[in-house]
Design a protein around this motif. Structure first.
Motif, PDB file in Angstrom:
ATOM      1  N   LEU A   5       0.723  54.596  -6.683  1.00  0.00           N
ATOM      2  CA  LEU A   5      -0.389  54.083  -5.880  1.00  0.00           C
ATOM      3  C   LEU A   5       0.108  53.108  -4.821  1.00  0.00           C
ATOM      4  O   LEU A   5      -0.332  53.161  -3.671  1.00  0.00           O
ATOM      5  N   SER A   6       1.042  52.248  -5.181  1.00  0.00           N
ATOM      6  CA  SER A   6       1.615  51.318  -4.207  1.00  0.00           C
ATOM      7  C   SER A   6       2.312  52.069  -3.077  1.00  0.00           C
ATOM      8  O   SER A   6       2.204  51.700  -1.912  1.00  0.00           O
ATOM      9  N   GLY A  10       1.337  52.119   0.840  1.00  0.00           N
ATOM     10  CA  GLY A  10       2.346  51.852   1.862  1.00  0.00           C
ATOM     11  C   GLY A  10       2.272  52.860   2.995  1.00  0.00           C
ATOM     12  O   GLY A  10       2.346  52.504   4.168  1.00  0.00           O
ATOM     13  N   TYR A  11       2.128  54.146   2.639  1.00  0.00           N
ATOM     14  CA  TYR A  11       1.979  55.194   3.657  1.00  0.00           C
ATOM     15  C   TYR A  11       0.739  54.949   4.514  1.00  0.00           C
ATOM     16  O   TYR A  11       0.773  55.064   5.734  1.00  0.00           O
ATOM     17  N   ILE A  12      -0.354  54.607   3.870  1.00  0.00           N
ATOM     18  CA  ILE A  12      -1.613  54.384   4.594  1.00  0.00           C
ATOM     19  C   ILE A  12      -1.478  53.194   5.537  1.00  0.00           C
ATOM     20  O   ILE A  12      -1.885  53.265   6.703  1.00  0.00           O
ATOM     21  N   GLU A  19       2.976  47.525   9.718  1.00  0.00           N
ATOM     22  CA  GLU A  19       4.300  47.733   9.129  1.00  0.00           C
ATOM     23  C   GLU A  19       4.659  46.680   8.089  1.00  0.00           C
ATOM     24  O   GLU A  19       5.332  46.985   7.101  1.00  0.00           O
ATOM     25  N   LEU A  20       4.216  45.457   8.289  1.00  0.00           N
ATOM     26  CA  LEU A  20       4.527  44.398   7.324  1.00  0.00           C
ATOM     27  C   LEU A  20       3.863  44.688   5.976  1.00  0.00           C
ATOM     28  O   LEU A  20       4.497  44.587   4.926  1.00  0.00           O
ATOM     29  N   LEU A  21       2.602  45.071   6.001  1.00  0.00           N
ATOM     30  CA  LEU A  21       1.897  45.410   4.769  1.00  0.00           C
ATOM     31  C   LEU A  21       2.490  46.663   4.134  1.00  0.00           C
ATOM     32  O   LEU A  21       2.644  46.749   2.914  1.00  0.00           O
ATOM     33  N   ALA A  22       2.858  47.628   4.965  1.00  0.00           N
ATOM     34  CA  ALA A  22       3.466  48.856   4.468  1.00  0.00           C
ATOM     35  C   ALA A  22       4.758  48.546   3.724  1.00  0.00           C
ATOM     36  O   ALA A  22       5.008  49.076   2.634  1.00  0.00           O
ATOM     37  N   ARG A  23       5.573  47.680   4.290  1.00  0.00           N
ATOM     38  CA  ARG A  23       6.833  47.316   3.646  1.00  0.00           C
ATOM     39  C   ARG A  23       6.568  46.613   2.312  1.00  0.00           C
ATOM     40  O   ARG A  23       7.256  46.865   1.323  1.00  0.00           O
TER      41      ARG A  23
END
Length: 51
Positions: A5-6, A10-12, A19-23
């Protein structure tokens, strides 16, 4: 389940331009998948972060 799920979150986040939240989500996915002994999933997650 939490690791997958994480990774999905990240993809979403990346697709939405954060990008910061994705990382952060991808790092969480890697940490969780490593904890349960998924050997190949963290490598998959790392490769997807470079795309």
């Amino acid at each position: 389940m939490a690791g997958k799920l994480s990774g999905l979150l990240g993809y979403i986040a990346f697709d939405l331009g954060n990008e910061l939240l994705a990382r952060a989500y991808c790092n969480e996915a890697i940490r969780r998948l490593s904890q349960i002994g998924e050997r190949h999933r963290p490598a998959d997650q790392h490769s997807s972060m470079s795309a």
